[in-house]
Design a protein around this motif. Structure first.
Motif, PDB file in Angstrom:
ATOM      1  N   GLU A  60     -19.523  19.804   8.680  1.00  0.00           N
ATOM      2  CA  GLU A  60     -18.351  20.895   9.447  1.00  0.00           C
ATOM      3  C   GLU A  60     -18.300  22.160   8.674  1.00  0.00           C
ATOM      4  O   GLU A  60     -17.885  22.385   7.694  1.00  0.00           O
ATOM      5  CB  GLU A  60     -17.151  20.102   9.610  1.00  0.00           C
ATOM      6  N   PRO A  61     -18.879  23.198   9.482  1.00  0.00           N
ATOM      7  CA  PRO A  61     -18.863  24.532   8.732  1.00  0.00           C
ATOM      8  C   PRO A  61     -17.485  25.361   9.072  1.00  0.00           C
ATOM      9  O   PRO A  61     -17.408  26.309   8.025  1.00  0.00           O
ATOM     10  CB  PRO A  61     -19.746  25.222   9.659  1.00  0.00           C
ATOM     11  N   THR A  62     -16.669  24.902   9.567  1.00  0.00           N
ATOM     12  CA  THR A  62     -15.326  25.459   9.705  1.00  0.00           C
ATOM     13  C   THR A  62     -14.302  25.236   8.883  1.00  0.00           C
ATOM     14  O   THR A  62     -13.912  23.829   8.881  1.00  0.00           O
ATOM     15  CB  THR A  62     -14.832  25.799  11.430  1.00  0.00           C
ATOM     16  N   GLU A  63     -13.697  26.049   8.149  1.00  0.00           N
ATOM     17  CA  GLU A  63     -12.660  25.628   7.305  1.00  0.00           C
ATOM     18  C   GLU A  63     -11.574  25.127   7.889  1.00  0.00           C
ATOM     19  O   GLU A  63     -10.947  23.950   7.392  1.00  0.00           O
ATOM     20  CB  GLU A  63     -12.267  26.914   6.342  1.00  0.00           C
ATOM     21  N   GLU A  64     -11.067  25.548   8.811  1.00  0.00           N
ATOM     22  CA  GLU A  64      -9.798  24.995   9.724  1.00  0.00           C
ATOM     23  C   GLU A  64     -10.036  23.730  10.235  1.00  0.00           C
ATOM     24  O   GLU A  64      -9.121  22.847  10.179  1.00  0.00           O
ATOM     25  CB  GLU A  64      -9.499  26.220  10.712  1.00  0.00           C
ATOM     26  N   LEU A  65     -11.205  23.310  10.696  1.00  0.00           N
ATOM     27  CA  LEU A  65     -11.406  21.990  11.110  1.00  0.00           C
ATOM     28  C   LEU A  65     -11.430  21.182  10.071  1.00  0.00           C
ATOM     29  O   LEU A  65     -11.352  19.990  10.226  1.00  0.00           O
ATOM     30  CB  LEU A  65     -12.637  22.242  12.042  1.00  0.00           C
ATOM     31  N   ARG A  66     -12.284  21.604   8.951  1.00  0.00           N
ATOM     32  CA  ARG A  66     -12.284  20.486   7.709  1.00  0.00           C
ATOM     33  C   ARG A  66     -10.829  20.216   7.612  1.00  0.00           C
ATOM     34  O   ARG A  66     -10.559  19.153   7.096  1.00  0.00           O
ATOM     35  CB  ARG A  66     -13.043  21.219   6.615  1.00  0.00           C
ATOM     36  N   MET A  67      -9.898  21.335   7.405  1.00  0.00           N
ATOM     37  CA  MET A  67      -8.558  21.035   7.038  1.00  0.00           C
ATOM     38  C   MET A  67      -8.038  20.141   8.172  1.00  0.00           C
ATOM     39  O   MET A  67      -7.159  19.147   7.732  1.00  0.00           O
ATOM     40  CB  MET A  67      -7.949  22.368   6.982  1.00  0.00           C
ATOM     41  N   LEU A  68      -8.495  20.245   9.592  1.00  0.00           N
ATOM     42  CA  LEU A  68      -7.477  19.445  10.525  1.00  0.00           C
ATOM     43  C   LEU A  68      -8.279  17.840  10.388  1.00  0.00           C
ATOM     44  O   LEU A  68      -7.401  17.110  10.512  1.00  0.00           O
ATOM     45  CB  LEU A  68      -8.199  20.025  11.814  1.00  0.00           C
ATOM     46  N   LEU A  69      -9.112  17.766   9.875  1.00  0.00           N
ATOM     47  CA  LEU A  69      -9.932  16.431   9.600  1.00  0.00           C
ATOM     48  C   LEU A  69      -9.335  15.773   8.442  1.00  0.00           C
ATOM     49  O   LEU A  69      -8.910  14.485   8.541  1.00  0.00           O
ATOM     50  CB  LEU A  69     -11.395  16.368   9.486  1.00  0.00           C
ATOM     51  N   LEU A  70      -9.062  16.445   7.542  1.00  0.00           N
ATOM     52  CA  LEU A  70      -8.283  15.952   6.313  1.00  0.00           C
ATOM     53  C   LEU A  70      -6.944  15.597   6.611  1.00  0.00           C
ATOM     54  O   LEU A  70      -6.156  14.891   5.946  1.00  0.00           O
ATOM     55  CB  LEU A  70      -8.271  16.849   4.913  1.00  0.00           C
ATOM     56  N   GLN A  71      -6.125  16.521   7.470  1.00  0.00           N
ATOM     57  CA  GLN A  71      -4.693  16.223   7.819  1.00  0.00           C
ATOM     58  C   GLN A  71      -4.672  14.918   8.522  1.00  0.00           C
ATOM     59  O   GLN A  71      -3.759  14.073   8.775  1.00  0.00           O
ATOM     60  CB  GLN A  71      -4.306  17.456   8.572  1.00  0.00           C
ATOM     61  N   THR A  72      -5.819  14.743   9.731  1.00  0.00           N
ATOM     62  CA  THR A  72      -6.060  13.496  10.245  1.00  0.00           C
ATOM     63  C   THR A  72      -6.104  12.316   9.423  1.00  0.00           C
ATOM     64  O   THR A  72      -5.491  11.319   9.730  1.00  0.00           O
ATOM     65  CB  THR A  72      -7.164  13.516  10.955  1.00  0.00           C
ATOM     66  N   LEU A  73      -6.934  12.557   8.343  1.00  0.00           N
ATOM     67  CA  LEU A  73      -6.778  11.360   7.212  1.00  0.00           C
ATOM     68  C   LEU A  73      -5.741  11.083   6.469  1.00  0.00           C
ATOM     69  O   LEU A  73      -5.316  10.076   6.322  1.00  0.00           O
ATOM     70  CB  LEU A  73      -8.125  11.760   6.069  1.00  0.00           C
ATOM     71  N   HIS A  74      -4.955  12.115   6.281  1.00  0.00           N
ATOM     72  CA  HIS A  74      -3.734  12.084   5.835  1.00  0.00           C
ATOM     73  C   HIS A  74      -2.510  11.278   6.734  1.00  0.00           C
ATOM     74  O   HIS A  74      -1.795  10.336   6.084  1.00  0.00           O
ATOM     75  CB  HIS A  74      -2.874  13.437   5.214  1.00  0.00           C
ATOM     76  N   ASP A  75      -2.793  11.559   8.063  1.00  0.00           N
ATOM     77  CA  ASP A  75      -1.837  10.962   8.875  1.00  0.00           C
ATOM     78  C   ASP A  75      -2.367   9.368   9.140  1.00  0.00           C
ATOM     79  O   ASP A  75      -1.350   8.691   9.366  1.00  0.00           O
ATOM     80  CB  ASP A  75      -2.067  11.636  10.320  1.00  0.00           C
ATOM     81  N   ILE A  76      -3.594   9.142   9.037  1.00  0.00           N
ATOM     82  CA  ILE A  76      -3.966   7.872   8.944  1.00  0.00           C
ATOM     83  C   ILE A  76      -3.494   6.926   7.675  1.00  0.00           C
ATOM     84  O   ILE A  76      -2.799   6.015   8.106  1.00  0.00           O
ATOM     85  CB  ILE A  76      -5.443   7.818   8.875  1.00  0.00           C
ATOM     86  N   LEU A  77      -3.387   7.501   6.587  1.00  0.00           N
ATOM     87  CA  LEU A  77      -2.903   6.869   5.305  1.00  0.00           C
ATOM     88  C   LEU A  77      -1.416   6.624   5.686  1.00  0.00           C
ATOM     89  O   LEU A  77      -0.719   5.662   4.956  1.00  0.00           O
ATOM     90  CB  LEU A  77      -3.046   7.837   3.987  1.00  0.00           C
ATOM     91  N   ASN A  78      -0.696   7.654   6.418  1.00  0.00           N
ATOM     92  CA  ASN A  78       0.756   7.493   6.504  1.00  0.00           C
ATOM     93  C   ASN A  78       1.029   6.395   7.696  1.00  0.00           C
ATOM     94  O   ASN A  78       1.915   5.638   7.671  1.00  0.00           O
ATOM     95  CB  ASN A  78       1.331   8.774   6.880  1.00  0.00           C
TER      96      ASN A  78
END
Length: 835
Positions: free
Chosen positions: A113-131
């Motif tokens: 994934e080349p886009t910083e904001e989308l990488r951040m969105l994917l990690l936020q999704t991972l964070h939501d999964i953990l919650n």
């Protein structure tokens, strides 16, 4: 019963959106994803229906996450995360595609994934999964999570690093057992962000490292302690506070913390000396909690200490608050494992490291109390070096640590280590540390060893070192010893301190400094420094070794003798036999000229002091005669060279001071011993009257004048002496230096005043005529002031031979320019009725 596709229109509509996702127009694909997400959110469908829609559409949505268009990928991520996390049940069937998609985009060594904001969105999704999901379901994806976070924590985009650390902490806390096998692989990636330029990221990294260590094996802790310690030097206080929090958390909750207290204690204790007050207070609060917990956990082992040693020790430093028992025992049990590393880092090439280690030493000294005694040899050796640090903060902390140790350590435990080092005296550090210990040690405990300390300080190999820094620290050490006494300092100690002061001040840059002697006088409660000198100088002269054959311009005994001559005053007059013996060696012609010159100069200063000579002392007369005959006379003999000239000047000055001193004290009363002295010195003075140095010429005349005065006092004033002297004095009226000529006239007046009776006889008329003729030559000088001086000398001849003076004045009047002067003389003689 499963609903058939044709039973609900939303499925058909979803299929149409899937067809649109295959469009070549990115706007169509984006709108299709947006509409599909809204369709699922707004339609209140059963689980089976939602399942059918997911099965039908998820492949297309996942493909959208790989789309070349950034906006399409963004909507694809939002669409699948919304469906999985907000609509569908929490099962691994739905979670697996989403986690795999995130893994595909972020989990490889080269992030796709080349886009910083989308990488951040994917990690936020991972964070939501953990919650959103429970532990049992998340365990299945542990490998995927770790693979993603190992890469994402190294992301160049700071928010990605931050949320990656949060996710790691979440996993460690909710799945500790499953996380443990993977923890080691996350250590290095997380450690890499501790040097990030953003404070927030460094703080997140520190906290994350704490959670990793908490739920990992021992190697992880060993690998992380060093980098965490480096963060104690961070310029941001919040980062340092985070390290302290992590250390406190590990010390209270780490499962094998007892085996690693020695590694965690430095992290915890360093915070107690932080530059920021809030961090210090927070660290202190956490440290107290750690100590209390340790105390509770070991209440049985500490029962005796808690019951019987609760009182504050008698000599505990008043400015310190004694920590709780748990904190003290924690340090005392682990100090042996910390000392070696502490000593090593105390001498680090990094300034900040040395500062922190010196602060840590202060804390350890306070908490270890008497337990530090075992480690004193190693600590002191490094403290000698650290206290000399160019950074004043390090030096001040080492001094403070030494003072704290002195309050707890038995005196014999540190004297046995420090005093031999001081005797070696390779640097001033050991002396500085000794001063700290002496100053801080309780008087009742140190009093028995003070004589030994004072004796060590005054030894030659300590004081006879040409190093200004060592001398400064010796002064501090001497003052520290004196602070242990308000009154009644034993004479033995005072004598040693006196000897050391003379050695230090005598070889310092300022020979006029007597502050240390004044302090010793006050401590001894004496009425004056003269009394101090009289009390201690005899012993000093008895014990000191003046091996003058090895003297040179830098020899220490030479400096001591010089200082004694300058400051001892009347005490010197009480020790004349010892002093003349020393001076006989010090002024021997074989001694280095520079040393002889400095002693001559100091001796002159001493002789000029009215209190120097005590006329009541029977040895005074002998002293002055020996001084003049054996020490000064040889130096008055002319020799070639600048050094010899300087020595002649100094010796002539000393002779003048000695003769003046003798006259004031009415000495030289023994005629039979003084006449040979005159016979020895006068030829030398006559020789010096022709010296090339104008100062020597003037001194020779001055000494002749002083000798004449002594001869008059002793009734030895004779025509022979006058006849011997006056021609050489008259000769100086032709001196090329105006100052010498003016000085000569004054000397001539003194010599001609009160002439011996035999000199008035006619048989000496030729001498009278020579004197008057010579004076009349100079009475015609161009300088009016000089003529006036010569006139005063001519007046002295009235008493000797007034008629001859009138006769010569009349003879000279026609041929001189100074007609008015001759008229005045003749007029004055006429008024006296001189024929």
């Amino acid at each position: 019963m499963t609903t058939a596709p044709e039973d609900f229109p939303q499925l058909l509509q979803a299929k149409r959106f899937c067809d649109l996702l295959s469009s070549t127009d990115r706007h169509v694909r984006k709108n299709a994803l947006f509409s599909l997400k809204n369709l699922i959110l707004e339609s209140r469908l059963s689980c089976d229906q939602n399942h059918q829609i997911f099965v039908t559409c998820h492949t297309y949505i996942l493909n959208a996450m790989r789309d070349s268009s950034e906006i399409v990928r963004e909507h694809g991520i939002k669409c699948i995360s919304t469906i999985v996390l907000k609509v569908l049940p929490s099962t691994d069937f739905y979670l697996c595609p989403l986690v795999n998609a995130i893994l595909e985009r972020l989990g490889s060594a080269e992030i796709i994934e080349p886009t910083e904001e989308l990488r951040m969105l994917l990690l936020q999704t991972l964070h939501d999964i953990l919650n959103a999901y429970n532990e049992h379901l998340l365990v299945i994806f542990m490998n995927e999570f770790v693979a993603i976070l190992k890469q994402s924590v190294k992301d160049k985009y700071p928010p990605c690093k931050d949320i990656s650390c949060i996710c790691i902490s979440q996993i460690a806390q909710c799945m500790p057992n499953q996380f443990r096998p993977h923890a080691a692989s996350l250590v290095q990636p997380v450690l890499s962000i501790l040097k990030h330029q953003h404070q927030k990221i460094r703080i997140a990294g520190v906290r994350c490292i704490g959670d990793i260590i908490m739920h990992s094996d021992h190697p992880s802790l060993n690998n992380c302690v060093g980098p965490l310690a480096e963060k104690l030097f961070d310029r941001q206080s919040a980062v340092r506070a985070a390290v302290v929090h992590v250390a406190a958390k590990l010390m209270m909750n780490y499962r094998d913390r007892y085996s690693f207290f020695h590694k965690l204690l430095p992290l915890m204790l360093t915070g107690l000396h932080d530059e920021v007050k809030e961090v210090r207070e927070e660290a202190q609060e956490l440290w107290v909690q750690v100590g209390i917990q340790f105390q509770i956990e070991n209440d049985k082992d500490l029962k005796d200490r808690l019951d019987f040693l609760a009182d504050r020790p008698k000599y505990y430093p008043a400015e310190l608050n004694r920590p709780n028992e748990g904190c003290r025992v924690l340090v005392q049990r682990n100090i042996s494992k910390m000392v070696e590393a502490l000593c090593f880092e105390m001498l680090s090439w990094q300034e900040d490291v040395r500062v922190r280690c010196s602060q840590l030493l202060c804390v350890i000294a306070q908490y270890a109390e008497e337990s530090i005694v075992v480690h004193l040899p190693m600590l002191l050796k490094n403290m000698y070096v650290a206290v000399r640090d160019s950074d004043e903060r390090v030096s001040e902390n080492i001094i403070r640590a030494a003072e704290i140790i002195a309050a707890f350590a038995p005196v014999n435990s540190w004297t046995v280590n420090i005093l031999p080092a001081v005797e070696g005296c390779s640097s001033f550090g050991c002396i500085k540390i000794l001063a700290c210990f002496v100053r801080a040690a309780p008087h009742e405990l140190i009093e028995p060893v003070l004589p030994k300390i004072a004796q060590t300080v005054c030894k030659q190999n300590v004081t006879h070192v040409r190093n200004a820094l060592i001398h400064n620290e010796l002064r501090e050490c001497i003052n520290a010893i004196q602070t242990q006494f308000t009154t009644d300092m034993p004479l033995e100690i005072a004598q040693n301190l006196f000897n050391a002061i003379i050695a230090v001040e005598g070889n310092g840059d300022d020979l006029e400094n007597t502050d240390m002697l004044e302090q010793l006088r006050i401590t001894m409660n004496l009425n004056s420094q003269c009394t101090l000198w009289k009390l201690f100088l005899p012993k000093l002269l008895e014990n000191i070794e003046f091996d003058t054959h090895t003297w040179n311009g830098h020899y220490f005994e030479r400096g001591m003798l010089q200082y004694i001559l300058l400051h001892s005053g009347a005490a010197f007059g009480r020790n004349l036999p010892a002093m003349i013996a020393i001076l006989s060696k010090a002024l021997n012609e074989e001694i280095d000229p520079t040393s002889r010159l400095t002693i001559f100069i100091a001796l002159q200063s001493a002789l000029d002091d009215e209190s120097f000579i005590d006329p009541q002392t029977p040895e005074t007369d002998t002293f002055l005669k020996t001084l003049i005959s054996e020490l000064l006379a040889p130096a008055l003999i002319w020799k070639a060279g600048a050094s010899a000239e300087a020595l002649r000047t100094a010796a002539a000055s000393c002779l003048a001071s000695a003769l003046a001193c003798g006259k004031n004290c009415e000495l030289f009363q023994a005629k039979e011993s003084f006449q040979p002295l005159i016979n020895e010195v006068l030829p030398l003075l006559i020789s010096l009257s022709d010296d090339t140095n104008q100062e020597i010429r003037m001194l020779s005349l001055e000494n002749m004048q002083l000798l004449k005065q002594h001869l008059v006092d002793m009734e030895l004033w004779s025509a022979e002496f006058l006849i011997t002297c006056y021609p050489h004095v008259l000769k100086r009226l032709d001196d090329p230096i105006e100052a010498v000529r003016n000085f000569t006239v004054g000397v001539l007046r003194v010599i001609l005043e009160g002439p011996p009776d035999p000199f008035l006889a006619p048989v000496y008329r030729n001498h009278h005529e020579f004197i008057i003729d010579t004076l009349f030559v100079h009475f015609d000088d161009m300088d009016e002031e000089f003529r006036s001086r010569v006139r005063s000398a001519l007046d002295m001849m009235i008493e000797i031979n007034a008629p001859l003076l009138k006769e010569i004045a009349e003879k000279h009047k026609p041929i001189v320019r100074n007609q008015s002067g001759c008229d005045e003389i003749l007029k004055y003689l006429d008024s006296l009725h001189i024929n």
